[in-house]
Design an enzyme around this catalytic site. Structure first.
Site, PDB file in Angstrom:
ATOM      1  N   ARG A 169       6.033 -12.310  -7.038  1.00 16.38           N
ATOM      2  CA  ARG A 169       5.229 -10.929  -7.017  1.00 16.38           C
ATOM      3  C   ARG A 169       4.834 -10.852  -8.685  1.00 16.38           C
ATOM      4  NH1 ARG A 169       6.277 -12.635  -2.904  1.00 16.38           N
ATOM      5  NH2 ARG A 169       6.877 -11.433  -1.010  1.00 16.38           N
ATOM      6  N   SER A 243       6.201  -3.389   1.077  1.00 10.58           N
ATOM      7  CA  SER A 243       7.454  -3.080   0.504  1.00 10.58           C
ATOM      8  C   SER A 243       7.108  -2.515  -0.883  1.00 10.58           C
ATOM      9  CB  SER A 243       8.036  -4.631  -0.172  1.00 10.58           C
ATOM     10  OG  SER A 243       8.204  -5.386   1.176  1.00 10.58           O
ATOM     11  N   GLU A 338       7.475  -2.862  -6.723  1.00  3.35           N
ATOM     12  CA  GLU A 338       6.295  -3.961  -6.378  1.00  3.35           C
ATOM     13  C   GLU A 338       4.976  -2.986  -6.389  1.00  3.35           C
ATOM     14  OE1 GLU A 338       7.065  -6.724  -3.254  1.00  3.35           O
ATOM     15  OE2 GLU A 338       5.003  -6.607  -2.557  1.00  3.35           O
TER      16      GLU A 338
HETATM   17  C1  LIG Z   1       1.793  -3.088   5.601  1.00  5.98           C
HETATM   18  C2  LIG Z   1       1.840  -3.790   4.408  1.00  5.98           C
HETATM   19  C3  LIG Z   1       2.408  -4.839   4.215  1.00  5.98           C
HETATM   20  C4  LIG Z   1       2.283  -5.546   3.193  1.00  5.98           C
HETATM   21  N1  LIG Z   1       2.927  -6.902   3.044  1.00  5.98           N
HETATM   22  C5  LIG Z   1       3.160  -7.618   2.195  1.00  5.98           C
HETATM   23  C6  LIG Z   1       3.500  -9.165   2.070  1.00  5.98           C
HETATM   24  O1  LIG Z   1       4.089  -9.145   3.013  1.00  5.98           O
HETATM   25  N2  LIG Z   1       3.667  -9.712   0.961  1.00  5.98           N
HETATM   26  C7  LIG Z   1       2.972  -9.342  -0.274  1.00  5.98           C
HETATM   27  O2  LIG Z   1       3.056 -10.000  -1.038  1.00  5.98           O
HETATM   28  N3  LIG Z   1       2.323  -8.262  -0.070  1.00  5.98           N
HETATM   29  C8  LIG Z   1       2.194  -7.180   0.938  1.00  5.98           C
HETATM   30  N4  LIG Z   1       1.468  -6.140   0.895  1.00  5.98           N
HETATM   31  C9  LIG Z   1       1.238  -5.585  -0.161  1.00  5.98           C
HETATM   32  C10 LIG Z   1      -0.332  -5.925  -0.379  1.00  5.98           C
HETATM   33  O3  LIG Z   1      -0.890  -6.110   0.850  1.00  5.98           O
HETATM   34  C11 LIG Z   1      -0.562  -7.022  -1.279  1.00  5.98           C
HETATM   35  O4  LIG Z   1      -0.399  -6.900  -2.676  1.00  5.98           O
HETATM   36  C12 LIG Z   1      -2.218  -7.419  -1.555  1.00  5.98           C
HETATM   37  O5  LIG Z   1      -2.390  -8.435  -2.159  1.00  5.98           O
HETATM   38  C13 LIG Z   1      -2.898  -6.214  -2.101  1.00  5.98           C
HETATM   39  O6  LIG Z   1      -4.407  -6.235  -2.330  1.00  5.98           O
HETATM   40  P1  LIG Z   1      -5.503  -4.982  -2.339  1.00  5.98           P
HETATM   41  O7  LIG Z   1      -6.861  -5.759  -2.211  1.00  5.98           O
HETATM   42  O8  LIG Z   1      -5.136  -4.196  -1.303  1.00  5.98           O
HETATM   43  O9  LIG Z   1      -5.103  -4.846  -3.997  1.00  5.98           O
HETATM   44  P2  LIG Z   1      -5.246  -3.198  -4.354  1.00  5.98           P
HETATM   45  O10 LIG Z   1      -3.982  -2.523  -3.921  1.00  5.98           O
HETATM   46  O11 LIG Z   1      -6.697  -2.783  -4.250  1.00  5.98           O
HETATM   47  O12 LIG Z   1      -4.858  -3.658  -5.901  1.00  5.98           O
HETATM   48  C14 LIG Z   1      -3.447  -4.114  -6.357  1.00  5.98           C
HETATM   49  C15 LIG Z   1      -3.536  -4.391  -8.071  1.00  5.98           C
HETATM   50  O13 LIG Z   1      -4.505  -5.654  -8.115  1.00  5.98           O
HETATM   51  C16 LIG Z   1      -5.569  -5.217  -9.004  1.00  5.98           C
HETATM   52  N5  LIG Z   1      -6.641  -5.875  -8.351  1.00  5.98           N
HETATM   53  C17 LIG Z   1      -7.257  -5.759  -6.981  1.00  5.98           C
HETATM   54  N6  LIG Z   1      -8.219  -6.597  -6.910  1.00  5.98           N
HETATM   55  C18 LIG Z   1      -8.739  -7.275  -8.070  1.00  5.98           C
HETATM   56  C19 LIG Z   1      -9.643  -8.291  -8.484  1.00  5.98           C
HETATM   57  N7  LIG Z   1     -10.461  -8.579  -7.884  1.00  5.98           N
HETATM   58  N8  LIG Z   1      -9.425  -8.581 -10.045  1.00  5.98           N
HETATM   59  C20 LIG Z   1      -8.571  -8.008 -10.736  1.00  5.98           C
HETATM   60  N9  LIG Z   1      -7.548  -6.976 -10.313  1.00  5.98           N
HETATM   61  C21 LIG Z   1      -7.401  -6.830  -9.084  1.00  5.98           C
HETATM   62  C22 LIG Z   1      -5.804  -3.712  -8.825  1.00  5.98           C
HETATM   63  O14 LIG Z   1      -6.280  -3.105 -10.106  1.00  5.98           O
HETATM   64  C23 LIG Z   1      -4.289  -3.179  -8.522  1.00  5.98           C
HETATM   65  O15 LIG Z   1      -3.741  -3.242  -9.899  1.00  5.98           O
HETATM   66  C24 LIG Z   1       1.655  -5.119   1.896  1.00  5.98           C
HETATM   67  C25 LIG Z   1       0.956  -3.860   2.322  1.00  5.98           C
HETATM   68  C26 LIG Z   1       0.892  -3.411   3.138  1.00  5.98           C
HETATM   69  C27 LIG Z   1       0.478  -1.815   3.183  1.00  5.98           C
END
Ligand SMILES: Cc1cc2nc3c(=O)[nH]c(=O)nc-3n(C[C@H](O)[C@H](O)[C@H](O)COP(=O)(O)OP(=O)(O)OC[C@H]3O[C@@H](n4cnc5c(N)ncnc54)[C@H](O)[C@@H]3O)c2cc1C
Length: 342
Positions: A169, A243, A338
């Protein structure tokens, strides 16, 4: 403010843009559909002397306050095959593509490698940020390189596998290069001949229950989706960010001492020590299924903190601190979040 270009909006609610369902505002907000939009937004932020916050699908953030910045929501689309031979596919994906839809696209085309990562919310651009992982697979296993815009110089730079410094992570973008780059395209190397990962979690058992003895990538994806839907709350119904804490890795000696006291403690041997499931620690500390007004700890998965509706991000932050304190008191382990606190 007057003369706002490129559809920059002011004071907009981020409620529809975060899976925790927290109602905080962005001072400025813009949707970036191309690399040029990203650069223009960065220039504008410099001109206005305001910071930038990069938003993907908002599924890994906890908003504890209004964001006094220009929020750039990454919506760059496009899936392009760069190389295709009998063994592998090199595919370039826009950072704003939805991760799960990309996984489904790979499965339809019989490109293997991401099937265990089905149903993870969020965007492709955020996937390298924390090296997303599930059911024994992390994206570092299919990652080839990425393109990112340097927030200072506005130049596009390429990061290969080594440069991303992936960990559990973790990546360089959460550490040394935090807040310095905006990821715009990610290039994955997928296999034509799948190497299946069925050993982790309940995948094998679920495939058996589905009556599948010789699975392909579609079957694995279906099994993962079924398991996830049975265990994890759907953010559309109950606000959450998956998580909340990482699984801690502790020194072997500390683990042996804990095992003497709690013989049933689950564990996974690692090079650096022993990994212990945070969900087990939280459950044993008595938090599973607990509800406190609008928030709580999920009844099936204690690693997931939930917003039943209308909660403030600070309430969830306080709950997470209480959980940290009680787990540390009981087991001597400090859980690391996380989720990104904003
Ligand atoms: C129900 C649920 C289940 C999940 N299961 C998992 C799992 O099994 N495994 C796992 O690893 N994660 C899991 N996650 C967490 C999440 O889905 C991941 O971390 C996902 O990659 C976040 O993507 P996002 O686009 O929503 O990021 P955001 O929440 O929008 O951003 C997360 C971070 O990344 C930065 N960021 C986003 N996009 C960019 C970009 N293009 N360039 C630079 N910085 C950027 C943001 O500034 C922030 O700091 C889960 C979440 C939920 C709600």
């Amino acid at each position: 403010m007057t003369n706002l270009p490129m559809n920059i909006q002011e004071n907009i609610s981020l409620l529809p843009f975060n899976t925790f369902g927290i109602d905080k505002k962005a001072r400025f907000f813009v949707q970036a559909k191309t690399e040029e939009d990203v650069k223009a937004a960065l220039l504008k932020s410099k001109e206005l002397k305001i910071p930038v916050f990069v938003l993907g699908g908002g599924s890994n953030i906890l908003l504890t306050k209004d964001i006094d910045a220009l929020v750039i929501k990454i919506e760059i689309q496009g899936i392009q095959v760069l190389k295709d031979n009998e063994d592998e596919i090199l595919v370039e994906v826009g950072a704003g593509e939805n991760w799960h839809q990309f996984v489904m696209f790979c499965i339809e085309n019989n490109w293997a490698g991401v099937e265990n990562l089905s149903l993870i919310p969020g965007t492709v651009g955020a996937s390298p940020m924390q090296n997303i992982g599930a059911y024994g697979v992390e994206i570092k296993e299919v990652f080839h390189h990425l393109k990112a815009i340097n927030r200072q110089t506005l130049e596009e730079e390429i990061f290969d596998w080594e440069a991303c410094k992936f960990g559990y992570r973790e990546s360089v973008f959460k550490n040394e290069l935090k807040d310095q780059f905006i990821i715009v395209r990610v290039i994955f190397r997928l296999r034509k001949k799948p190497v299946l990962h069925v050993a982790y979690g309940a995948i094998k058992q679920t495939l058996e229950e589905m009556g599948i003895s010789n699975p392909g990538i579609k079957n694995i994806s279906d099994a993962v989706i079924q398991i996830r839907q049975s265990k994890l709350p759907d953010p559309k119904q109950i606000g959450n960010a998956g998580s909340f804490f990482k699984n801690p890795t502790i020194p072997k000696e500390q683990f042996e001492a804990l095992k003497a006291e709690f013989p049933e403690i689950p564990s996974f041997p690692m090079e650096e020590g022993v990994k212990v499931p945070a969900a087990w620690l939280i459950e044993k500390a008595g938090w599973k299924g607990k509800t406190f007004g609008k928030i709580g700890v999920h009844k099936f998965q204690p690693l997931v903190l939930v917003n039943y509706g209308g909660a403030d991000g600070t309430e969830i932050q306080d709950l997470s601190r209480k959980i940290q304190e009680s787990v540390q008191h009981k087991f001597g382990i400090l859980l690391q979040p996380e989720v990104n606190f904003i």
